[in-house]
Design a protein around this motif. Sequence first.
Motif, PDB file in Angstrom:
ATOM      1  N   ASN A 191      67.561 -11.042  46.928  1.00 58.00           N
ATOM      2  CA  ASN A 191      67.990 -10.925  48.301  1.00 58.00           C
ATOM      3  C   ASN A 191      68.298 -12.549  48.869  1.00 58.00           C
ATOM      4  OD1 ASN A 191      67.967 -10.788  51.108  1.00 58.00           O
ATOM      5  ND2 ASN A 191      65.918  -9.916  51.074  1.00 58.00           N
ATOM      6  N   PRO A 192      69.523 -12.552  49.495  1.00 57.82           N
ATOM      7  CA  PRO A 192      69.831 -14.010  50.025  1.00 57.82           C
ATOM      8  C   PRO A 192      69.135 -14.600  51.043  1.00 57.82           C
ATOM      9  CG  PRO A 192      71.379 -12.434  50.422  1.00 57.82           C
ATOM     10  CD  PRO A 192      70.615 -11.552  49.715  1.00 57.82           C
ATOM     11  N   PHE A 193      68.623 -13.628  51.797  1.00 57.44           N
ATOM     12  CA  PHE A 193      68.043 -14.000  53.013  1.00 57.44           C
ATOM     13  C   PHE A 193      66.251 -13.997  53.039  1.00 57.44           C
ATOM     14  CE2 PHE A 193      71.423 -11.146  54.851  1.00 57.44           C
ATOM     15  CZ  PHE A 193      72.093 -12.147  55.301  1.00 57.44           C
ATOM     16  N   PRO A 194      65.762 -15.059  53.545  1.00 60.51           N
ATOM     17  CA  PRO A 194      64.605 -15.305  53.416  1.00 60.51           C
ATOM     18  C   PRO A 194      63.724 -14.073  54.099  1.00 60.51           C
ATOM     19  CG  PRO A 194      65.199 -16.606  55.116  1.00 60.51           C
ATOM     20  CD  PRO A 194      66.270 -16.129  54.296  1.00 60.51           C
ATOM     21  N   THR A 195      62.459 -13.833  54.015  1.00 57.88           N
ATOM     22  CA  THR A 195      61.486 -12.615  54.287  1.00 57.88           C
ATOM     23  C   THR A 195      61.398 -12.696  55.867  1.00 57.88           C
ATOM     24  OG1 THR A 195      59.379 -13.804  53.989  1.00 57.88           O
ATOM     25  CG2 THR A 195      60.185 -12.390  52.170  1.00 57.88           C
ATOM     26  N   TYR A 196      61.461 -13.892  56.404  1.00 58.52           N
ATOM     27  CA  TYR A 196      61.789 -13.845  57.863  1.00 58.52           C
ATOM     28  C   TYR A 196      62.801 -13.369  58.480  1.00 58.52           C
ATOM     29  CZ  TYR A 196      63.925 -18.435  57.752  1.00 58.52           C
ATOM     30  OH  TYR A 196      64.603 -19.497  57.426  1.00 58.52           O
ATOM     31  N   VAL A 197      63.898 -13.025  57.651  1.00 61.41           N
ATOM     32  CA  VAL A 197      65.314 -12.545  58.249  1.00 61.41           C
ATOM     33  C   VAL A 197      65.382 -11.212  57.687  1.00 61.41           C
ATOM     34  CG1 VAL A 197      67.776 -12.654  58.111  1.00 61.41           C
ATOM     35  CG2 VAL A 197      66.486 -14.863  58.426  1.00 61.41           C
ATOM     36  N   PHE A 198      65.042 -10.868  56.493  1.00 55.96           N
ATOM     37  CA  PHE A 198      65.147  -9.645  55.946  1.00 55.96           C
ATOM     38  C   PHE A 198      63.891  -9.506  54.962  1.00 55.96           C
ATOM     39  CE2 PHE A 198      65.952  -6.360  52.977  1.00 55.96           C
ATOM     40  CZ  PHE A 198      66.302  -5.119  53.540  1.00 55.96           C
ATOM     41  N   ASP A 199      62.713  -8.445  55.530  1.00 58.59           N
ATOM     42  CA  ASP A 199      61.730  -8.063  54.917  1.00 58.59           C
ATOM     43  C   ASP A 199      61.729  -6.753  54.363  1.00 58.59           C
ATOM     44  OD1 ASP A 199      59.046  -7.432  54.099  1.00 58.59           O
ATOM     45  OD2 ASP A 199      58.230  -8.776  55.465  1.00 58.59           O
ATOM     46  N   TYR A 200      62.271  -6.695  53.221  1.00 59.92           N
ATOM     47  CA  TYR A 200      62.417  -5.114  52.873  1.00 59.92           C
ATOM     48  C   TYR A 200      61.261  -4.183  53.045  1.00 59.92           C
ATOM     49  CZ  TYR A 200      59.845  -5.523  48.235  1.00 59.92           C
ATOM     50  OH  TYR A 200      58.851  -5.935  47.208  1.00 59.92           O
ATOM     51  N   GLN A 201      60.085  -4.580  52.721  1.00 57.36           N
ATOM     52  CA  GLN A 201      58.843  -3.801  53.097  1.00 57.36           C
ATOM     53  C   GLN A 201      58.755  -3.213  54.414  1.00 57.36           C
ATOM     54  OE1 GLN A 201      55.819  -5.976  51.260  1.00 57.36           O
ATOM     55  NE2 GLN A 201      55.763  -4.773  49.437  1.00 57.36           N
ATOM     56  N   TYR A 202      58.688  -4.259  55.557  1.00 59.49           N
ATOM     57  CA  TYR A 202      58.795  -3.943  56.773  1.00 59.49           C
ATOM     58  C   TYR A 202      59.930  -3.147  57.275  1.00 59.49           C
ATOM     59  CZ  TYR A 202      58.974  -5.386  61.716  1.00 59.49           C
ATOM     60  OH  TYR A 202      58.945  -5.071  63.302  1.00 59.49           O
ATOM     61  N   TYR A 203      61.381  -3.467  56.749  1.00 61.99           N
ATOM     62  CA  TYR A 203      62.274  -2.600  56.997  1.00 61.99           C
ATOM     63  C   TYR A 203      61.905  -0.977  56.547  1.00 61.99           C
ATOM     64  CZ  TYR A 203      67.415  -1.497  57.214  1.00 61.99           C
ATOM     65  OH  TYR A 203      68.593  -1.074  57.878  1.00 61.99           O
ATOM     66  N   ALA A 204      61.607  -1.067  55.508  1.00 62.03           N
ATOM     67  CA  ALA A 204      61.021   0.382  54.950  1.00 62.03           C
ATOM     68  C   ALA A 204      59.907   0.969  55.890  1.00 62.03           C
ATOM     69  CB  ALA A 204      60.569   0.241  53.541  1.00 62.03           C
ATOM     70  N   ASP A 205      59.130   0.295  56.117  1.00 62.52           N
ATOM     71  CA  ASP A 205      57.874   0.923  57.009  1.00 62.52           C
ATOM     72  C   ASP A 205      58.451   1.042  58.478  1.00 62.52           C
ATOM     73  OD1 ASP A 205      56.031   0.635  54.903  1.00 62.52           O
ATOM     74  OD2 ASP A 205      55.615  -1.348  55.413  1.00 62.52           O
ATOM     75  N   SER A 206      59.276   0.271  58.877  1.00 63.18           N
ATOM     76  CA  SER A 206      59.995   0.484  60.224  1.00 63.18           C
ATOM     77  C   SER A 206      60.770   1.400  60.311  1.00 63.18           C
ATOM     78  CB  SER A 206      60.559  -0.676  60.885  1.00 63.18           C
ATOM     79  OG  SER A 206      59.549  -1.893  60.814  1.00 63.18           O
ATOM     80  N   ASN A 207      61.325   2.129  59.192  1.00 66.41           N
ATOM     81  CA  ASN A 207      62.416   3.166  59.339  1.00 66.41           C
ATOM     82  C   ASN A 207      62.052   4.153  58.254  1.00 66.41           C
ATOM     83  OD1 ASN A 207      64.753   2.065  60.872  1.00 66.41           O
ATOM     84  ND2 ASN A 207      63.992   0.185  59.253  1.00 66.41           N
ATOM     85  N   PRO A 208      61.015   5.121  58.690  1.00 62.87           N
ATOM     86  CA  PRO A 208      60.554   6.047  57.742  1.00 62.87           C
ATOM     87  C   PRO A 208      61.441   7.108  57.164  1.00 62.87           C
ATOM     88  CG  PRO A 208      59.414   6.112  59.712  1.00 62.87           C
ATOM     89  CD  PRO A 208      60.494   5.280  60.204  1.00 62.87           C
ATOM     90  N   GLU A 209      62.689   7.390  57.657  1.00 63.60           N
ATOM     91  CA  GLU A 209      63.586   8.094  56.911  1.00 63.60           C
ATOM     92  C   GLU A 209      64.216   7.492  55.795  1.00 63.60           C
ATOM     93  OE1 GLU A 209      65.970   5.697  59.996  1.00 63.60           O
ATOM     94  OE2 GLU A 209      63.885   6.561  59.764  1.00 63.60           O
ATOM     95  N   LEU A 210      64.374   6.013  56.151  1.00 63.86           N
ATOM     96  CA  LEU A 210      64.812   5.296  54.763  1.00 63.86           C
ATOM     97  C   LEU A 210      63.779   5.143  53.556  1.00 63.86           C
ATOM     98  CD1 LEU A 210      66.598   2.489  56.674  1.00 63.86           C
ATOM     99  CD2 LEU A 210      67.474   4.326  55.821  1.00 63.86           C
ATOM    100  N   LYS A 211      62.658   4.946  54.081  1.00 66.22           N
ATOM    101  CA  LYS A 211      61.594   4.847  53.181  1.00 66.22           C
ATOM    102  C   LYS A 211      61.553   6.210  52.383  1.00 66.22           C
ATOM    103  CE  LYS A 211      56.489   3.640  53.165  1.00 66.22           C
ATOM    104  NZ  LYS A 211      55.396   3.291  53.782  1.00 66.22           N
ATOM    105  N   ALA A 212      61.659   7.294  52.814  1.00 65.95           N
ATOM    106  CA  ALA A 212      61.546   8.589  52.482  1.00 65.95           C
ATOM    107  C   ALA A 212      62.587   8.587  51.286  1.00 65.95           C
ATOM    108  CB  ALA A 212      61.739   9.860  53.216  1.00 65.95           C
ATOM    109  N   VAL A 213      63.821   8.056  51.428  1.00 64.68           N
ATOM    110  CA  VAL A 213      65.048   8.008  50.376  1.00 64.68           C
ATOM    111  C   VAL A 213      64.672   7.148  49.386  1.00 64.68           C
ATOM    112  CG1 VAL A 213      67.437   8.022  49.953  1.00 64.68           C
ATOM    113  CG2 VAL A 213      66.325   9.098  51.974  1.00 64.68           C
ATOM    114  N   TYR A 214      64.337   5.843  49.819  1.00 62.74           N
ATOM    115  CA  TYR A 214      64.703   4.906  48.946  1.00 62.74           C
ATOM    116  C   TYR A 214      63.132   4.096  48.341  1.00 62.74           C
ATOM    117  CZ  TYR A 214      69.100   4.462  50.991  1.00 62.74           C
ATOM    118  OH  TYR A 214      70.318   5.052  51.289  1.00 62.74           O
ATOM    119  N   GLY A 215      62.106   4.393  49.297  1.00 64.24           N
ATOM    120  CA  GLY A 215      60.876   3.857  48.987  1.00 64.24           C
ATOM    121  C   GLY A 215      60.770   2.426  49.377  1.00 64.24           C
ATOM    122  N   TYR A 216      60.395   1.660  48.435  1.00 63.54           N
ATOM    123  CA  TYR A 216      60.438   0.286  48.597  1.00 63.54           C
ATOM    124  C   TYR A 216      61.479  -0.533  47.590  1.00 63.54           C
ATOM    125  CZ  TYR A 216      56.322   0.191  51.535  1.00 63.54           C
ATOM    126  OH  TYR A 216      55.216   0.453  52.414  1.00 63.54           O
TER     127      TYR A 216
END
Length: 465
Positions: free
Chosen positions: A121-146
């Motif tokens: 991931n070219p972005f540091p976690t303070y720009v893109f945190d994939y775990q936060y992104y998944a947790d904040s978007n349950p419909e994405l988490k259901a499809v992609y998990g982590y």
Amino acid sequence: MGSLLCFLKNYYTTSSTIGRVNHTFIIPLYENMPKTACARPSTSENSVLNAKDGVVTTDRLAVRATPNGSRVISYLNRNEKIKVLERAKSTASDGNYWDIIVSNTDGTYGYAPRSGFSAQNPFPTYVFDYQYYADSNPELKAVYGYDENQLYDHFVLYGAKEGRTSSPVFNAEYYFQQNPGLREFYGNNHIEACNHFMNYGCKEYRRSSPEFDVIFYKFYNKDLSQMDSFQLIQHYMNSGRKEGRWAYLTPEDESIVFDAKIYDLCNPGLRKAVGNTDQALKEHWLQFGISEGRIASLMYDSTAYRSLNNGFDKLYGNNHYELFRHFMLYGLKEGRDASVIFSPTKYYEEDPGLKKLYNGDYKKAYLHFKNYGLKEGRTASYVFNVVAYMNLNPGLKEFFANDYEAVCTHFLNYGIKEARRSSTTFDIIFYMNYYEDLRKAYKNNYKEYYMHYIRQGRLEGRKAK
């Protein structure tokens, strides 16, 4: 030509692409061939906004001309560094995702199966945190998990444009909204917003998330006041958020407790001292003004808040920081009086229809007065009305015209101390002279007479005129 052949043989044998055996190199020549080689894609091209650094994870990765094609352009070795220029959105006939890559070593460019390399991931976690992104978007988490790669792809292709928050401290659409000049420059390229924040905005203390204001976080949390912007962001990401630290004021909440014009008028000379910008005034208020009990709003004054609420004097004393915190967390919702200029209870008493419209929501009363009520000259206090104050003190109308905010600050700065008449229903001179017990208690401290009437005098049925 002989030296070129030697170079080619040495390159391919040392890179283990071919064994150390005899090979015949056939180099075709054509008429009108260019004198210089065609440019390879740059491995550091900034225009490729979503390029990801990666590394080959197999012993021999074939780079092909087409997805799952038969023609091999070249082979890359394990641990060879690459850039992923474009990630496939769907699998090819063989079930693999074939991404476009370029080698950092020799510029080899083509398609390679995603299973053969690891992309970062070219972005540091303070720009893109994939775990936060998944947790904040349950419909994405259901499809992609982590799955970091899948979540990153969704963010780049859709999430950023949809205004989805990608970390606790960054939201690309919100960043554009807070910095209109960037949208004018970058249009709707939300990935550029990520790059700008990472390279500039972070260092410049720019607001980048609805739940995090780096300036507020720095100055409100006194133990963090010596940290720079990056350290503050890391602190909030790593511990502050878990600790439940207060990290922001919503724009509505801020408008209730801070107004740069009021802060300037109630603190003469401050603008010249701290810098001639509203932002400089806000930073001073956060760093010093709150804890010093300075007035920055017509609707909140920590000294008045302490005096108008029984028990607060003993509970908080001169701790203006805790008084502010109490008001924001509880007092605002409870409709507690916090100023001689504005009382949410009185405001609703004057307009029952407004109270019904807002279902008795006190915060909405504050906002209505801020946005409309004061301009309309509405009564919002038991001891003050801006139109009455001007009419009872004719010189003010001539001096301030219809600048009601300036008129209110005149009352706060001078009128109270001078015991000026400020309402048709409350006469401070009469109130003071009529009640001996008040004179013994407050003497010539005129502000306390106003406070007494708001706090208890009116409830006791005392005469005020």
